[in-house]
Design a protein around this motif. Structure first.
Motif, PDB file in Angstrom:
ATOM      1  N   ARG B 154       0.840  -1.210   0.000  1.00 10.71           N
ATOM      2  CA  ARG B 154       0.000   0.000   0.000  1.00 10.71           C
ATOM      3  C   ARG B 154       0.873   1.257   0.000  1.00 10.71           C
ATOM      4  O   ARG B 154       0.595   2.228  -0.712  1.00 10.71           O
ATOM      5  CB  ARG B 154      -0.944   0.000   1.203  1.00 10.71           C
ATOM      6  N   ARG B 156       3.947   1.492  -1.132  1.00  6.24           N
ATOM      7  CA  ARG B 156       4.596   1.561  -2.445  1.00  6.24           C
ATOM      8  C   ARG B 156       3.646   2.159  -3.486  1.00  6.24           C
ATOM      9  O   ARG B 156       4.033   2.975  -4.313  1.00  6.24           O
ATOM     10  CB  ARG B 156       5.042   0.155  -2.854  1.00  6.24           C
ATOM     11  N   SER B 157       2.383   1.753  -3.400  1.00  5.05           N
ATOM     12  CA  SER B 157       1.365   2.269  -4.307  1.00  5.05           C
ATOM     13  C   SER B 157       1.153   3.771  -4.103  1.00  5.05           C
ATOM     14  O   SER B 157       1.087   4.545  -5.060  1.00  5.05           O
ATOM     15  CB  SER B 157       0.058   1.495  -4.075  1.00  5.05           C
ATOM     16  N   GLU B 158       1.080   4.201  -2.857  1.00  8.54           N
ATOM     17  CA  GLU B 158       0.902   5.634  -2.566  1.00  8.54           C
ATOM     18  C   GLU B 158       2.133   6.433  -2.969  1.00  8.54           C
ATOM     19  O   GLU B 158       2.012   7.563  -3.470  1.00  8.54           O
ATOM     20  CB  GLU B 158       0.610   5.867  -1.085  1.00  8.54           C
ATOM     21  N   THR B 160       4.181   5.691  -5.357  1.00  7.89           N
ATOM     22  CA  THR B 160       4.144   5.746  -6.821  1.00  7.89           C
ATOM     23  C   THR B 160       3.221   6.869  -7.280  1.00  7.89           C
ATOM     24  O   THR B 160       3.592   7.698  -8.122  1.00  7.89           O
ATOM     25  CB  THR B 160       3.643   4.397  -7.387  1.00  7.89           C
ATOM     26  N   ALA B 161       2.026   6.910  -6.708  1.00 11.27           N
ATOM     27  CA  ALA B 161       1.068   7.966  -7.055  1.00 11.27           C
ATOM     28  C   ALA B 161       1.632   9.334  -6.675  1.00 11.27           C
ATOM     29  O   ALA B 161       1.486  10.310  -7.430  1.00 11.27           O
ATOM     30  CB  ALA B 161      -0.259   7.715  -6.346  1.00 11.27           C
ATOM     31  N   LYS B 289      -0.920   9.815   3.858  1.00  5.26           N
ATOM     32  CA  LYS B 289      -1.890   8.916   3.224  1.00  5.26           C
ATOM     33  C   LYS B 289      -1.941   7.537   3.892  1.00  5.26           C
ATOM     34  O   LYS B 289      -2.988   6.892   3.870  1.00  5.26           O
ATOM     35  CB  LYS B 289      -1.546   8.737   1.736  1.00  5.26           C
TER      36      LYS B 289
END
Lengths: 476, 476
Positions: B154, B156-158, B160-161, B289
Motif C-alpha cells: 500500500r 509503495r502504491s501511494e 508511486t502515485a 496517506k
C-alpha cells in the motif's frame, strides 16, 4: 518602442534571488495564458519560425509546454545569423497584450540570446512544413520537436496520469508486476529470452544468471492474481513484450498494458463495467486536459474522429456473445477470407464486420469457446457448446483493444486443466492460490498504444510511442 | 441478538439492482471508517483471526484495503470447520458501533459464507505470528497476505502515485523511455542481453530479432535527454536492470528508477533543489496517506526511524564538494578499508562516515573528478583538480539514493570525449542533439526501492518490491 534595459547582466544579478528568478522565468504556456501584462520576463524555447520585416522581427518560440508558440516581437537590430528555425533561445522582455487577433499575449523582446544554434541545412525538420508521420519516424531522436509528436507525447503523458488517477480514485492498489519472469509456458514461441551479455553461446542452463531460463513478461496478469489474494482491487501499468515477427500497424515488440484484477467478483459484467468506465473516464480527462493537442489529430490526421469519439462517450457499449457473433458473421452478405465457424478465432476482418454491424461503436464479445482460450479462464460449464467467461472489447478501426475474463478459482477445475497441459509442476504456485482462501476473481488488460491509436485516429502504432521497437528496428 | 434474515438468497435478489448492490457491499476500510450504524451490509475478506467463545464467535477479517481488520461478532451457531485463519469469507450483517475500546465499529453477523477455505496445516502463514521478513520472502505468491508486506505494498502504491503527482503538479511531461535498447556502450559487463527464445545458440548478429544486439535498459537518461530537446521538463518512472552478480542488501537485478531531466538549466543547485523537493513532497504524502502502514514499520522494523524522518523533513539537506568530502575522510580518526584519496570513488564506508559527520542527514556530494564519471557529465573546466558537475545524494543507512549531473551540452567537448572513448559512431544521434538547438540541461535519477528502504527503515531491498529478481532467483 524596443529598449535594451541592462540585458543579461542585469538579469543575472536579480537571478541570485531564487524567488525573483522564478518570477522572471515563464514557461511558454504560462505566457500564453497570462491575460494581463506581466512586466519583465524571460522566456526560453526553440524557434519555430522567424519572419524578418523592415520595421520588425517576428519570432515564434515553443518550449513543449503547449502546442501553441509564443509570438516574440523585436527590433530588427536584434536579429543575428544564429537566430534560425530550430535554434534554442532565451528572450528577455515585456509580456504585453497583443494587438493581433490570433493571440492574446505577445512578448516585446529587449534582448535575445541564442543558447544553441541549429544547422538548418542538416536539421531534418523544416520550418512550416507539415512532415508526414512516416518521415519523422526516421529520426527518433529529433521527431519530438515536430508538432504532431510533441502533441502526442503530451497526450500520452496526460492519459498515463488519467489512468493512474482512475484506479487510485477507485481504491485500487498499484502493483509493479515483474518484467523478468521465469513463466515460460504460455505461447513460448513469442517470448524474448534474457541472458547476461557475457554468458555467450556456450552457456548452459546452470550458468543462467537466475539459474533458470528467464523471459520478458507478456502480461502481469498471473502476478496480479497473486495480489488479488490479498487486495480486492489491484492494477499494473507497465511494459510488456512480444517477439512476434509482425510488421503490422497494430503490433510492437515492446508496448504498454494497463491491467486490473478484481477479487470477490462473480460476474463478467462487473469486469466489463470497469473496462468501460476506465475507457470513458480517461478519454474525458484527456479531452479536457489537452484539447488543442487532441484537436491537431482530429483536424489533420483523422477528420471526423472528434464527433465519433464524442458520440461514443455518450453511448453504452454493445455486448454480444461469441455464439451470436458467429451467427451474425455467417449471415453476412460479405465474403470473408476466413470462413466464420463456431470454434474458430475471430479474425481482424470478422472483428471489423462485427463493429460495423453494431453501428461503429465499441463491442464486447463474451463467452468464447473453451478450447480457444488459455487454461486460467473460468469454465462456464455450459456444454455442449462449451465456453469460458472471457471477454474481448472490439473498437472501430483497431479491433481488439481489451481482453479479460473471470479466472478459474476452483482448484479441481484448474488442476485437471493444468494436468492435461502437462503444466502442473510449473504452476504449483498458481494452484496454491486456489488452496489458501481462493476467491472468485477476474480482470482485464488494455493495450495503451491501441487506446491512443483509437482516440486519436492514428493508423500506425509506431507513431504513438516515444521509441518504437519492432522486428529489425531498435533505434537508440 | 443475532438473527438470520433471509440469508444469501435474499441478498442475491437485492443484488440484481446494481445500486443496491454497491450500497450493500463495503470494503473493510470503509466499514472501519463508518462512524454511524450503516444497516445491512456485506463485507468480504480473508480471516485474520478466529476466537470461539461459549456465547459468541469473534472473527477479524481483512481485505487489504487497510492494515486494520474488521471485527465480526457472531452467534457460535454460525461457526463451521472451514472458518479458519486464511479462509476467504463473505459476511452479511449489521454494521454497528462497537462497545469495545479497540475499535469504533463492528459487524454483527447474520450469515457467514466461506468462499474459499484454507488448509491451515499447509498454509505457511500462521495466525497471530509475526513472521520475520526472511521467512515470508520464501513465499512470493503468498507473502502479500502478511501484514508487513501488505502495508509495504500500500505504501509503495501511494509513493508511486505521489511521484507521478509531484511531477505532474510541476509541469513535467511523463515519458515512457524504452526498456529494450541498442545502447550497449556504458558498463557493458552488467547488461542483460535479449534474444528471441528460438534464436538458439547458433544465432548470428544478422539473425537478431532487431538486427542489432539488444539489451535491457540501465537508465532512461539518454532517452530523456532526447525529450529535453523539445520539452523543458520531463520525467520517467520505470524498471531498470543490472546483471550484477551481487547478493547485497541494496541491489536487485530489476528495480525501479525515477528520472527527471530539465532543460535551460545551468546550475547543479537547480537539479538538487528538485531532488530535495521530490524527496520531501513524496515522503510527506506517504506519511499523510498511510500513517498506520508506515507506523507498523516504524514500530516493529525500525524503531526511532519516525523521529529521524520527521527531523529530516524539517532540515535543509547538506551540500559538500567531493574535494571537501575527501578532506573530511582524510582527517577522520576512523581507519577505512579503502584509503580515501582524491580521484578515487567513495566507498560505502566513506559514504556512511560522511553522513554521520554531517549529522545523520541527507548529504549532497558535488563536483566529482572528471576521470571517475561518464562521458555525458558537464566539464567544470576547473583544473588542475579537474571535475564535472555531478551530484550524489547520500542518505543515512542506505548510502547513495540519487545521482545526477549537468550534461555536457557543448558539441566540441562531447565530441572529443566520445572520440577518446571510440564511441563517436555509436553516439552520432546523441551528438546530433548538440547540433540542433542544444541547451544547457541536467537531471537525476532516484532508486525507488532504496527510497522505500530509507523512509521505512527496511534493511533488505528484497522486502520493498513485490517480486524481487537477483542472482540465482527469479521466482514466479
Amino acid at each position: 518602442m524596443l529598449r535594451a534595459r541592462g540585458g543579461w547582466q542585469a538579469l543575472r544579478c536579480c537571478a541570485s534571488l531564487p524567488r525573483a528568478r522564478r518570477a522572471a522565468r515563464l514557461r511558454v504556456r504560462e505566457a500564453l495564458e497570462a491575460r494581463e501584462p506581466a512586466g519583465e520576463v524571460k522566456v526560453q524555447g526553440w524557434v519555430r519560425s522567424v519572419r524578418s520585416q523592415k520595421e520588425v522581427l517576428f519570432l515564434h518560440i515553443n518550449d513543449g509546454s503547449s502546442l501553441e508558440s509564443l509570438q516574440v516581437v523585436a527590433d530588427p537590430s536584434l536579429e543575428n545569423r544564429d537566430l534560425t528555425f530550430g535554434s534554442a533561445v532565451e528572450v528577455q522582455g515585456e509580456l504585453v497584450k497583443s494587438p493581433h487577433k490570433m493571440q492574446d499575449m505577445e512578448l516585446k523582446a529587449e534582448a535575445i540570446r541564442v543558447v544553441g544554434p541549429c544547422d538548418t541545412w542538416l536539421f531534418p525538420l523544416k520550418m512550416k512544413e507539415r512532415h508526414p508521420l512516416e518521415y519523422v519516424r526516421q529520426f527518433p531522436h529529433l521527431r519530438c520537436r515536430n508538432n504532431t509528436l510533441s502533441s502526442l507525447l503530451r497526450i500520452r503523458s496526460e492519459a498515463t496520469a488519467g489512468i493512474h488517477a482512475f484506479f487510485q480514485d477507485n481504491g485500487y492498489v498499484h502493483i509493479h508486476t515483474p518484467i523478468i519472469t521465469s513463466n515460460d509456458c504460455e505461447g513460448a514461441g513469442e517470448l524474448f529470452q534474457i541472458e547476461t551479455s557475457n554468458e555467450g553461446r556456450e552457456s548452459t542452463e546452470k550458468s543462467h544468471f537466475f539459474n533458470v531460463p528467464a523471459f520478458l513478461t507478456v502480461s502481469g496478469q498471473l502476478h496480479l492474481e497473486v495480489m488479488a489474494g490479498a487486495f480486492t482491487r489491484v492494477f499494473t501499468f507497465g511494459p510488456t513484450f512480444r517477439a512476434e515477427n509482425s510488421q503490422s500497424r497494430r503490433h510492437l515488440a515492446e508496448f504498454y498494458m494497463v491491467e486490473a484484477e478484481l477479487s470477490f467478483t462473480e460476474s463478467l459484467q462487473d469486469i466489463m463495467q470497469v473496462m468501460e468506465d476506465l475507457f470513458k473516464t480517461v478519454t474525458t480527462t484527456v479531452l479536457s486536459k489537452c484539447p488543442r493537442d487532441v484537436e491537431l489529430f482530429h483536424k489533420y490526421i483523422a477528420p471526423g474522429q472528434k464527433d465519433r469519439l464524442e458520440q461514443m462517450l455518450k453511448t453504452k457499449f454493445v455486448t454480444i456473445s461469441y455464439s451470436e457473433a458467429v451467427e451474425i458473421l455467417k449471415q453476412a452478405s460479405q465474403t470473408f477470407t476466413f470462413k466464420p465457424e463456431w470454434g474458430c478465432n475471430l479474425q481482424m476482418e470478422h472483428e471489423k464486420y462485427l463493429v460495423k454491424h453494431c453501428g461503429e461503436v465499441p463491442v464486447f464479445v463474451i463467452n468464447y469457446p473453451y478450447d480457444l482460450k488459455p487454461f486460467y479462464m473460468r469454465d462456464n460449464e455450459d456444454g455442449p457448446q462449451h465456453t469460458v467467461a472471457a471477454v474481448d472489447l472490439l473498437v472501430p478501426g483497431i479491433g481488439e483493444l481489451c481482453g479479460g475474463s473471470l479466472r478459474e478459482e476452483r482448484l479441481p477445475f484448474l488442476e485437471s486443466r493444468l494436468q492435461r497441459l502437462g503444466l502442473t509442476d510449473a504452476y504449483q504456485w498458481y494452484l496454491d492460490l486456489r488452496k489458501f482462501g481462493s476467491v472468485p476473481h477476474g480482470g482485464f488488460g488494455m493495450g495503451f498504444e491501441r487506446y491512443l491509436q483509437y482516440i486519436l485516429g492514428v493508423g500506425n502504432i509506431k507513431d504513438v510511442i516515444p521509441f518504437p521497437r519492432f522486428p529489425h528496428s531498435c533505434l537508440l
